[in-house]
Write an enzyme that holds these catalytic residues in place. Structure first.
Site, PDB file in Angstrom:
ATOM      1  N   HIS A   1       0.863  -1.172   0.000  1.00 29.15           N
ATOM      2  CA  HIS A   1       0.000   0.000   0.000  1.00 29.15           C
ATOM      3  C   HIS A   1       0.911   1.238   0.000  1.00 29.15           C
ATOM      4  O   HIS A   1       0.676   2.168  -0.746  1.00 29.15           O
ATOM      5  CB  HIS A   1      -0.950  -0.028   1.196  1.00 29.15           C
ATOM      6  CG  HIS A   1      -2.029   1.002   1.101  1.00 29.15           C
ATOM      7  ND1 HIS A   1      -2.846   1.097   0.002  1.00 29.15           N
ATOM      8  CD2 HIS A   1      -2.400   2.006   1.928  1.00 29.15           C
ATOM      9  CE1 HIS A   1      -3.676   2.119   0.176  1.00 29.15           C
ATOM     10  NE2 HIS A   1      -3.421   2.687   1.329  1.00 29.15           N
TER      11      HIS A   1
ATOM     12  N   GLU B   1       2.578  -1.072   7.903  1.00 30.23           N
ATOM     13  CA  GLU B   1       2.559  -2.105   6.870  1.00 30.23           C
ATOM     14  C   GLU B   1       3.773  -3.028   6.999  1.00 30.23           C
ATOM     15  O   GLU B   1       3.641  -4.254   6.881  1.00 30.23           O
ATOM     16  CB  GLU B   1       2.527  -1.452   5.480  1.00 30.23           C
ATOM     17  CG  GLU B   1       2.426  -2.465   4.352  1.00 30.23           C
ATOM     18  CD  GLU B   1       2.023  -1.835   3.022  1.00 30.23           C
ATOM     19  OE1 GLU B   1       2.094  -0.594   2.870  1.00 30.23           O
ATOM     20  OE2 GLU B   1       1.620  -2.616   2.121  1.00 30.23           O
TER      21      GLU B   1
ATOM     22  N   LYS C   1       3.409   3.992  -5.720  1.00 26.64           N
ATOM     23  CA  LYS C   1       2.727   5.287  -5.577  1.00 26.64           C
ATOM     24  C   LYS C   1       3.663   6.472  -5.792  1.00 26.64           C
ATOM     25  O   LYS C   1       3.211   7.561  -6.140  1.00 26.64           O
ATOM     26  CB  LYS C   1       2.069   5.394  -4.200  1.00 26.64           C
ATOM     27  CG  LYS C   1       0.820   4.535  -4.059  1.00 26.64           C
ATOM     28  CD  LYS C   1       0.118   4.780  -2.747  1.00 26.64           C
ATOM     29  CE  LYS C   1      -1.205   4.026  -2.657  1.00 26.64           C
ATOM     30  NZ  LYS C   1      -1.048   2.569  -2.463  1.00 26.64           N
TER      31      LYS C   1
ATOM     32  N   HIS D   1      -1.011   8.482  -5.325  1.00 28.33           N
ATOM     33  CA  HIS D   1      -2.028   7.678  -4.648  1.00 28.33           C
ATOM     34  C   HIS D   1      -3.353   7.912  -5.372  1.00 28.33           C
ATOM     35  O   HIS D   1      -3.990   8.954  -5.200  1.00 28.33           O
ATOM     36  CB  HIS D   1      -2.131   8.080  -3.179  1.00 28.33           C
ATOM     37  CG  HIS D   1      -2.943   7.116  -2.361  1.00 28.33           C
ATOM     38  ND1 HIS D   1      -3.915   6.301  -2.917  1.00 28.33           N
ATOM     39  CD2 HIS D   1      -2.917   6.824  -1.038  1.00 28.33           C
ATOM     40  CE1 HIS D   1      -4.455   5.571  -1.953  1.00 28.33           C
ATOM     41  NE2 HIS D   1      -3.870   5.860  -0.814  1.00 28.33           N
TER      42      HIS D   1
ATOM     43  N   PHE E   1      -8.554   4.242   4.813  1.00 27.65           N
ATOM     44  CA  PHE E   1      -9.202   4.982   5.881  1.00 27.65           C
ATOM     45  C   PHE E   1     -10.503   4.243   6.201  1.00 27.65           C
ATOM     46  O   PHE E   1     -11.156   3.693   5.315  1.00 27.65           O
ATOM     47  CB  PHE E   1      -9.551   6.402   5.420  1.00 27.65           C
ATOM     48  CG  PHE E   1      -8.386   7.359   5.484  1.00 27.65           C
ATOM     49  CD1 PHE E   1      -7.159   6.992   5.995  1.00 27.65           C
ATOM     50  CD2 PHE E   1      -8.543   8.656   5.016  1.00 27.65           C
ATOM     51  CE1 PHE E   1      -6.098   7.892   6.061  1.00 27.65           C
ATOM     52  CE2 PHE E   1      -7.487   9.562   5.081  1.00 27.65           C
ATOM     53  CZ  PHE E   1      -6.271   9.187   5.597  1.00 27.65           C
TER      54      PHE E   1
END
Lengths: 93, 401
Positions: free
Chosen positions: B293, B304, B325, B330, B389
Site C-alpha cells: 500500500h 505495513e 505510488k 495515490h 481509511f
C-alpha cells in the site's frame, strides 16, 4: 498573567480534550491530555480559524520545530510568533 | 471451486494512457508527479500531484455521450476498452453471465466540484441537467456495463483507498463461486480539482514536496488519479476462447481494524494478509513480491512493514516489497487497480517495479523495498495490499498460471 492568546488556546485545547481550562497549565502536553492525531489536527484547525493564521503543520512530522507543539506554552509562543509574522526560534534539544 | 484468471488489462493514469506505457514507466522508475494545473490551484497549500496528461476525451467519445461522463467515467471506459481488446473480446458470449464491479472513493468528484462552484461561488441558480448521473459513484460501472452489454451483476464499491482491491476481490469471488462467468473490474478516481484537494489538505497528511514511501525522509502522500480495469474469467473459459491468461487470481481477503477512522492498525493489516495467503493456499515462502500500500505517510509505511513481518516471519527477510505510488501517485479508489499492473509485470515479465524517491533507510521499514531501480527477478506468486481509511483492508494474491 495569561495573555488573550493564551486564554484562547487554553479554551481551544480544553474543549478538544474535554477538560476544564483550569486544569491546564503551560507545561501540559497534548499527550497527557490524551489527544490523538485527529484531535491534534482539529486543534490546529481551531487555532487557524480563531486567529486567522495558517499553521505550518504536517501530521507526518508532528515533531518538526517549525510549529512547536511540545506543550501548551510552546503552542502559545508559536501562535504569538505567527501573529507577529516572525519565525519562532528553533527549539533546543 | 473454479480457477479465475485475468485475460485483459487497461489503464489511464499519470504515467501513461495505456498498459504498455505504464509498465515502461514503472520499469524505468519514472514519476508522473509534477505541478498541478487546474483552476484556483494557487489557493492550495499542496501544489503537486500525479495528474493525467494528454487525455483528450474527444478522441474517445462522441459529444452527446461525453456530456454524461465525469472524468472518472471517461478514464474507466478507456481503460475498459483496452482491457477488452487485450482479452480479445468484442462482446461477451452470454451477456447475463457477465457484470462489472468498479471501485471509487469520490465518484464524479469533478462534477460535484463544478456544480458547487456554479451555485455557491458564481451564484448561478442552475446546474447541468446530467449532474446526478455524472456524479453518482456507480456511473463508471454502469457505463462499462452499457458499453459492452454486460447484463449480470454490476455495482460500485467504495472503501476509500481499498476500493479497487475490494472490487476486484468481490468480482473474483463471484467468478470463482459460479455467480458470474466473467467480470470487468477495477477502479477509477478523478478528484484532482480545487474542492477535492482542499478537503485532503485539511487532514494534513499530504506531502508538499514528493512521495517517498518507506524512506526515512517521507513526509506524506501525493494524490494521483486514473483508472485500471481488468477482464477476469474462468481459466476454462479463457482456454476455450484461446485467450492468453495474464495471471491467476489465487485468493482474496478482507478485514476491518474496527479501531480508528484514519490511523492504520498492524493487527488489521496482518489479519488481511494472512487470510489472503490462507485463501490462496500459499505460504509466505512462495510469495516473491508484495505490491505495498506504501502511501509514504509516517503511519502507513511503519504499520505495513510491521504487519508483513508479523505474517511472513523469516520469509520477510527475502520478500521484495515496493510501492509504486511514488510514480503514479495515490490514486485513492483506483490505486489497487493501477498497482495490480505492477503485479502483472512481476509475474509475466520478471521485472519488479521499484520504490522510487528512496533516500534513506528507516529502521521501522527495514524490508527489501527495491529502492529506486527496477529489478529482474523470477517470481511465482505475489500479494497486493490495500489498507483504507476506515480501517478497511483488502489483499489479493496472484500467481503465474
Amino acid at each position: 498573567m495569561r495573555s488573550d492568546v493564551q486564554d484562547k488556546i487554553f479554551d481551544i485545547i480544553a474543549r478538544e480534550a474535554l477538560r476544564d481550562p483550569a486544569e491546564l497549565t503551560t507545561e501540559t502536553t497534548l499527550d497527557e491530555l490524551g489527544l490523538d492525531s485527529l484531535g491534534l489536527v482539529e486543534v490546529i484547525f481551531a487555532i487557524e480559524e480563531s486567529f486567522g493564521v495558517t499553521v505550518p503543520f504536517n501530521a507526518n512530522e508532528p515533531g518538526k520545530a517549525e510549529f512547536d507543539i511540545s506543550s501548551i506554552g510552546a503552542i502559545t509562543r508559536a501562535v504569538e510568533h505567527l501573529l507577529a509574522g516572525t519565525r519562532p526560534a528553533q527549539a533546543v534539544a | 471451486m473454479r480457477r479465475v484468471v485475468i485475460t485483459g488489462a487497461g489503464t489511464v493514469n499519470a504515467l501513461a494512457l495505456d498498459v504498455p506505457g505504464t509498465l515502461a514507466a514503472m520499469a524505468e522508475g519514472r514519476s508522473g508527479i509534477g505541478p498541478l494545473t487546474f483552476p484556483e490551484v494557487e489557493r492550495l497549500s499542496i501544489g503537486i500531484g500525479a495528474q493525467v496528461r494528454g487525455f483528450d476525451p474527444d478522441m474517445h467519445f462522441d459529444p452527446q455521450k461525453r456530456a454524461l461522463y465525469d472524468p472518472f467515467t471517461q478514464y474507466a471506459l478507456v481503460a475498459a476498452r483496452e482491457a477488452m481488446a487485450m482479452a480479445g473480446l468484442g462482446q461477451v458470449a452470454r451477456p447475463e453471465g457477465w457484470g462489472c464491479i468498479m471501485g471509487t472513493a469520490g465518484g464524479g468528484n469533478h462534477t460535484i466540484n463544478d456544480a458547487y462552484r456554479a451555485v455557491y461561488a458564481e451564484g448561478r441558480n442552475r446546474v447541468h441537467p446530467f449532474t446526478v448521473p455524472r456524479l453518482m459513484p456507480n456511473a463508471a460501472a454502469a457505463h462499462i456495463a452499457m458499453q459492452f452489454g454486460l447484463q449480470g451483476p454490476s455495482f460500485a464499491v467504495s472503501t476509500a483507498c481499498a476500493s479497487s482491491n475490494h472490487a476486484i476481490g468481490l468480482a473474483y469471488q463471484m467468478v470463482r463461486g459460479g455467480v458470474a462467468e466473467g467480470m470487468l473490474t477495477g477502479g477509477s478516481e478523478a478528484m484532482l480539482n480545487f474542492g477535492g484537494l482542499k478537503a485532503w489538505e485539511g487532514l494534513r497528511v499530504m506531502s508538499p514536496d514528493g512521495c517517498r514511501p518507506f524512506s526515512q525522509t517521507r513526509n506524506g502522500m501525493v494524490q494521483g488519479e486514473g483508472a485500471g480495469v481488468f477482464v477476469i474469467e474462468t481459466l476454462e473459459s479463457a482456454e476455450a476462447r484461446g485467450a492468453e491468461p495474464l495471471a491467476e487470481i489465487r485468493g482474496f481477503a478482507m478485514s476491518s481494524d474496527a479501531g480508528d477512522i484514519v490511523m492504520p492498525s498492524v493487527d488489521g493489516a496482518s489479519r488481511a494478509i494472512r487470510a489472503a495467503l490462507d485463501d490462496a493456499g500459499l505460504s509466505p515462502d512462495e510469495i516473491g513480491y508484495i505490491n505495498a500500500h506504501g502511501t509514504g505517510t509516517a503511519a502507513n509505511d511503519r504499520t505495513e512493514c510491521l504487519a508483513i513481518r508479523q505474517v511472513f516471519g523469516a520469509a520477510a527477510e527475502r520478500v521484495m516489497l515496493s510501492s509504486t505510488k511514488a510514480m503514479h501517485g495515490h490514486c485513492i479508489g483506483a490505486t489497487g487497480a493501477v498497482e495490480l499492473l505492477a503485479c502483472l509485470m512481476a509475474l509475466r515479465d520478471g521485472l519488479i517495479a521499484p520504490t522510487i524517491n528512496f533516500e534513506a533507510s528507516d529502521p521501522d521499514c527495514d524490508l527489501d523495498v527495491v529502492p529506486n531501480v527496477a529489478r529482474a527477478a523470477q517470481v511465482e506468486a505475489v500479494l497486493t495490499n490495500a489498507f483504507a481509511f476506515g480501517g478497511m483492508n483488502a489483499v489479493l494474491a496472484l500467481s503465474r498460471v
